[in-house]
Every structure is written in C-alpha cells, then in structure tokens.
Write a protein that holds these residues in place. Structure first.
Motif, PDB file in Angstrom:
ATOM      1  N   ILE A  98       0.926  -1.218  -0.112  1.00  0.00           N
ATOM      2  CA  ILE A  98       0.054   0.006   0.093  1.00  0.00           C
ATOM      3  C   ILE A  98       0.932   1.268   0.020  1.00  0.00           C
ATOM      4  CG2 ILE A  98      -1.841   1.524   1.242  1.00  0.00           C
ATOM      5  CD1 ILE A  98      -2.746  -1.388   2.562  1.00  0.00           C
ATOM      6  N   ILE A  99       0.713   2.261  -1.268  1.00  0.00           N
ATOM      7  CA  ILE A  99       1.438   3.064  -1.148  1.00  0.00           C
ATOM      8  C   ILE A  99       0.923   4.717  -0.694  1.00  0.00           C
ATOM      9  CG2 ILE A  99       2.939   2.452  -2.815  1.00  0.00           C
ATOM     10  CD1 ILE A  99       1.321   3.943  -5.045  1.00  0.00           C
ATOM     11  N   ARG A 100      -0.485   4.461  -0.639  1.00  0.00           N
ATOM     12  CA  ARG A 100      -1.286   5.724  -0.166  1.00  0.00           C
ATOM     13  C   ARG A 100      -2.583   5.136   0.271  1.00  0.00           C
ATOM     14  NH1 ARG A 100      -3.595  10.209  -4.306  1.00  0.00           N
ATOM     15  NH2 ARG A 100      -4.592  11.501  -2.912  1.00  0.00           N
ATOM     16  N   ARG A 101      -3.214   5.937   1.378  1.00  0.00           N
ATOM     17  CA  ARG A 101      -4.464   5.796   1.886  1.00  0.00           C
ATOM     18  C   ARG A 101      -5.335   7.189   1.730  1.00  0.00           C
ATOM     19  NH1 ARG A 101      -5.101   0.957   4.999  1.00  0.00           N
ATOM     20  NH2 ARG A 101      -3.030   0.053   5.573  1.00  0.00           N
ATOM     21  N   LYS A 102      -6.488   7.062   1.354  1.00  0.00           N
ATOM     22  CA  LYS A 102      -7.475   8.293   1.199  1.00  0.00           C
ATOM     23  C   LYS A 102      -8.770   7.719   1.507  1.00  0.00           C
ATOM     24  CE  LYS A 102      -8.695  11.876  -1.995  1.00  0.00           C
ATOM     25  NZ  LYS A 102      -8.605  12.409  -3.206  1.00  0.00           N
ATOM     26  N   GLY A 103      -9.402   8.213   2.739  1.00  0.00           N
ATOM     27  CA  GLY A 103     -10.789   7.989   3.126  1.00  0.00           C
ATOM     28  C   GLY A 103     -10.829   6.347   3.042  1.00  0.00           C
ATOM     29  N   SER A 104     -11.836   5.719   2.279  1.00  0.00           N
ATOM     30  CA  SER A 104     -12.108   4.438   2.108  1.00  0.00           C
ATOM     31  C   SER A 104     -11.250   3.748   1.043  1.00  0.00           C
ATOM     32  CB  SER A 104     -13.661   4.161   2.060  1.00  0.00           C
ATOM     33  OG  SER A 104     -13.954   4.713   0.734  1.00  0.00           O
ATOM     34  N   SER A 105     -10.452   4.301   0.504  1.00  0.00           N
ATOM     35  CA  SER A 105      -9.621   3.689  -0.586  1.00  0.00           C
ATOM     36  C   SER A 105      -8.068   3.637  -0.086  1.00  0.00           C
ATOM     37  CB  SER A 105      -9.649   4.815  -1.864  1.00  0.00           C
ATOM     38  OG  SER A 105     -10.871   4.906  -2.246  1.00  0.00           O
ATOM     39  N   ILE A 129      -8.068   1.011  -4.967  1.00  0.00           N
ATOM     40  CA  ILE A 129      -9.061   0.036  -4.289  1.00  0.00           C
ATOM     41  C   ILE A 129      -9.940   0.517  -3.410  1.00  0.00           C
ATOM     42  CG2 ILE A 129      -9.276  -2.109  -3.131  1.00  0.00           C
ATOM     43  CD1 ILE A 129      -6.423  -2.820  -4.497  1.00  0.00           C
ATOM     44  N   GLN A 130     -11.169   0.665  -3.754  1.00  0.00           N
ATOM     45  CA  GLN A 130     -12.013   1.287  -2.772  1.00  0.00           C
ATOM     46  C   GLN A 130     -12.740   0.096  -1.800  1.00  0.00           C
ATOM     47  OE1 GLN A 130     -15.032   3.383  -5.214  1.00  0.00           O
ATOM     48  NE2 GLN A 130     -13.307   4.434  -6.495  1.00  0.00           N
ATOM     49  N   LEU A 131     -12.697   0.487  -0.665  1.00  0.00           N
ATOM     50  CA  LEU A 131     -13.181  -0.812   0.275  1.00  0.00           C
ATOM     51  C   LEU A 131     -14.345  -0.414   1.096  1.00  0.00           C
ATOM     52  CD1 LEU A 131      -9.634  -1.357   1.926  1.00  0.00           C
ATOM     53  CD2 LEU A 131     -10.516  -2.684   0.077  1.00  0.00           C
ATOM     54  N   GLU A 132     -15.523  -1.281   0.873  1.00  0.00           N
ATOM     55  CA  GLU A 132     -16.713  -1.297   1.662  1.00  0.00           C
ATOM     56  C   GLU A 132     -16.641  -2.415   2.571  1.00  0.00           C
ATOM     57  OE1 GLU A 132     -21.571  -1.061   1.082  1.00  0.00           O
ATOM     58  OE2 GLU A 132     -20.205  -0.881  -0.629  1.00  0.00           O
ATOM     59  N   PRO A 133     -16.321  -2.419   3.684  1.00  0.00           N
ATOM     60  CA  PRO A 133     -15.650  -3.392   4.941  1.00  0.00           C
ATOM     61  C   PRO A 133     -16.832  -4.582   4.749  1.00  0.00           C
ATOM     62  CG  PRO A 133     -15.144  -1.367   5.651  1.00  0.00           C
ATOM     63  CD  PRO A 133     -15.841  -1.007   4.509  1.00  0.00           C
ATOM     64  N   MET A 134     -16.247  -5.718   4.556  1.00  0.00           N
ATOM     65  CA  MET A 134     -17.010  -7.106   4.656  1.00  0.00           C
ATOM     66  C   MET A 134     -18.159  -7.203   3.519  1.00  0.00           C
ATOM     67  SD  MET A 134     -15.443  -8.230   7.124  1.00  0.00           S
ATOM     68  CE  MET A 134     -14.709  -7.945   8.747  1.00  0.00           C
ATOM     69  N   LYS A 135     -18.146  -6.227   2.438  1.00  0.00           N
ATOM     70  CA  LYS A 135     -19.138  -6.175   1.575  1.00  0.00           C
ATOM     71  C   LYS A 135     -18.625  -6.164   0.182  1.00  0.00           C
ATOM     72  CE  LYS A 135     -22.811  -4.329   4.296  1.00  0.00           C
ATOM     73  NZ  LYS A 135     -23.959  -3.157   4.510  1.00  0.00           N
ATOM     74  N   ARG A 136     -17.704  -5.268  -0.110  1.00  0.00           N
ATOM     75  CA  ARG A 136     -17.461  -4.905  -1.530  1.00  0.00           C
ATOM     76  C   ARG A 136     -15.999  -4.415  -1.736  1.00  0.00           C
ATOM     77  NH1 ARG A 136     -21.543  -2.435  -2.596  1.00  0.00           N
ATOM     78  NH2 ARG A 136     -22.910  -3.844  -3.817  1.00  0.00           N
ATOM     79  N   ILE A 137     -15.345  -4.768  -2.661  1.00  0.00           N
ATOM     80  CA  ILE A 137     -13.941  -4.207  -3.152  1.00  0.00           C
ATOM     81  C   ILE A 137     -13.846  -3.832  -4.651  1.00  0.00           C
ATOM     82  CG2 ILE A 137     -11.400  -4.916  -3.315  1.00  0.00           C
ATOM     83  CD1 ILE A 137     -11.990  -7.067  -1.060  1.00  0.00           C
ATOM     84  N   LEU A 138     -13.682  -2.675  -4.828  1.00  0.00           N
ATOM     85  CA  LEU A 138     -13.586  -2.078  -6.249  1.00  0.00           C
ATOM     86  C   LEU A 138     -12.359  -1.649  -6.272  1.00  0.00           C
ATOM     87  CD1 LEU A 138     -16.604   0.299  -6.303  1.00  0.00           C
ATOM     88  CD2 LEU A 138     -16.581  -1.823  -6.889  1.00  0.00           C
ATOM     89  N   ALA A 139     -11.820  -2.187  -7.483  1.00  0.00           N
ATOM     90  CA  ALA A 139     -10.535  -1.731  -8.122  1.00  0.00           C
ATOM     91  C   ALA A 139     -10.499  -1.295  -9.453  1.00  0.00           C
ATOM     92  CB  ALA A 139      -9.432  -3.207  -8.091  1.00  0.00           C
ATOM     93  N   ILE A 140      -9.632  -0.049  -9.652  1.00  0.00           N
ATOM     94  CA  ILE A 140      -9.513   0.737 -10.825  1.00  0.00           C
ATOM     95  C   ILE A 140      -7.993   0.702 -10.923  1.00  0.00           C
ATOM     96  CG2 ILE A 140      -9.733   2.810 -12.217  1.00  0.00           C
ATOM     97  CD1 ILE A 140     -12.358   3.074 -10.497  1.00  0.00           C
ATOM     98  N   GLN A 141      -7.598   0.442 -12.267  1.00  0.00           N
ATOM     99  CA  GLN A 141      -6.072   0.649 -12.714  1.00  0.00           C
ATOM    100  C   GLN A 141      -5.507   1.873 -12.780  1.00  0.00           C
ATOM    101  OE1 GLN A 141      -3.609  -1.961 -15.445  1.00  0.00           O
ATOM    102  NE2 GLN A 141      -3.747   0.054 -16.583  1.00  0.00           N
ATOM    103  N   LEU A 142      -4.793   2.416 -12.216  1.00  0.00           N
ATOM    104  CA  LEU A 142      -4.563   3.927 -12.254  1.00  0.00           C
ATOM    105  C   LEU A 142      -3.135   4.107 -13.637  1.00  0.00           C
ATOM    106  CD1 LEU A 142      -4.665   5.292  -8.560  1.00  0.00           C
ATOM    107  CD2 LEU A 142      -6.421   5.465 -10.590  1.00  0.00           C
ATOM    108  N   THR A 143      -2.034   3.181 -13.160  1.00  0.00           N
ATOM    109  CA  THR A 143      -1.076   3.030 -14.124  1.00  0.00           C
ATOM    110  C   THR A 143      -0.686   1.589 -14.300  1.00  0.00           C
ATOM    111  OG1 THR A 143       0.854   2.846 -12.362  1.00  0.00           O
ATOM    112  CG2 THR A 143      -0.115   5.195 -13.055  1.00  0.00           C
TER     113      THR A 143
END
Length: 206
Positions: A98-105, A129-143
């Motif tokens: 993990i290189i950075r954290r921002k809110g739930s991402s 990677i956006q985390l909705e604890p115990m429910k959902r993981i969304l991932a979007i490639q940036l580079t």
C-alpha cells in the motif's frame, strides 16, 4: 487480486516449433497447482467451490466468477485485503504494498511475473482500491500497460461460509493476453482464486 494485464514490457512471444505444446503446458501447470491446492484443502478438511467464465466483447474481456469458501466472512475479507503481505499468498508476485490511503480507498503497487506455459512476462501496476468493509472491493487501474482494468468483488456470508462474486472488465495490452485471450485470463483468475482460498482455509485452521 493481481492486475496481471499490465506488463512492464510488451513483446510478441516466440513461436514454438511444437505449437500444440504451448497449449498443453498451461493446462498441465494449472492441473499441478490445483492438485497441490486440493491436497491442502483435504488436509484442512475443506474445499472451495469455484466457477469462472470469460466472455470476449469487442476488445474487452468480461470476467464473471463465483467462489464459495467454507471460512468465516472476516477471514475471507482479511485475506483479500492483506495487500502488504500478498506476495506470500500469490506465487507470481514479487512486490505488493500500500503506497497511499485516502478515506475508504487504498492505493496498491504490485509487481511480478505472469506465466502461461512456456511464455512469461514481467508486470507492474498501481490501482486504487475502494473498500466497503465486509461487503465490496472495487479496483481501478491507475497506471500500467493495460488499456483498461476495472473489477468488483462482492462478499456475502452464508450458512456454509463466504460467497464471493467477482466481475472484471479488461482491455489487455500484452502480447500474451491478446494471443491466448480468454483461456489465459481464465487460467490466471482460477489460479489466483485457488491460492487465496487456500490461504483463507489455512488461516481458519490456525
């Protein structure tokens, strides 16, 4: 999950003098890995149920996968989000942090080598990677060299353990992905799911 569609270098694979072998080896490698994982599942008295489908639509590959794992939801979530220790879970990673954290991402950098039969290539990516604890993981490639990579993992608890639904849309830009297409992508998804399931079951046994 690994962003295995983002190679550092994009070169055409060499042609094999025995083309049939190129298609046989990926299958044999997958069988060997899944056999070893099956032994570990038997040893811990548990076995996941997995179904992976890949559809090509234009330049994109659509992945739709489900997996039922006999472990508590909290253990499944802990493994899926253990990004700083993912090298010890997925065999073709050499770096994951993990290189950075921002809110739930969280922003995750990964490097490694993807293999398919006699072919291999190095890859690297950074994803949000956006985390909705115990429910959902969304991932979007940036580079990364993939033209597009987005995925969604949904988790739900069942009477037998945890049910995962994974969907991804990928437009690859690597020679190996374009050459072997759906079979290569299905192989990678199945292998990654099997390895993560094995880690979940191992942690449950502890």
């Amino acid at each position: 999950m690994i962003d295995f569609f983002s190679p550092v270098k994009n070169g055409a694979p060499r042609k094999s003098p025995r083309p049939a072998l190129a298609y046989r080896l990926p299958h044999l490698r997958r069988v060997a890995i899944l056999f070893l994982l099956l032994l570990s599942f038997v040893a811990f008295g548990a076995e996941p149920e997995m179904l992976v489908a890949v559809e090509k639509r234009g330049d994109a590959f659509l992945v739709d996968a489900t997996i039922a794992i006999p472990v508590p939801l909290r253990i499944a979530w802990a493994v899926l989000t253990d990004f700083d220790n993912m090298v010890g879970i997925l065999s073709n990673l050499t770096l994951s942090r993990i290189i950075r954290r921002k809110g739930s991402s969280v922003f995750v950098m990964q490097e490694g080598t993807a293999r398919y039969g006699i072919f291999s290539y190095a890859f690297a990516s950074v994803r949000e990677i956006q985390l909705e604890p115990m429910k959902r993981i969304l991932a979007i490639q940036l580079t990364g060299n993939a033209k597009r990579f987005e995925s969604e993992m949904e988790l739900s608890e069942t009477s037998k353990g945890t049910h995962l639904r994974y969907r991804a849309e990928v437009v690859p830009d690597s020679a190996i992905s374009r050459t072997f297409g759906g079979p290569f992508i299905q192989h990678e998804v199945e292998e990654q799911f099997a390895l993560m399931a094995a880690e979940m079951i191992r942690r449950k046994a502890q």
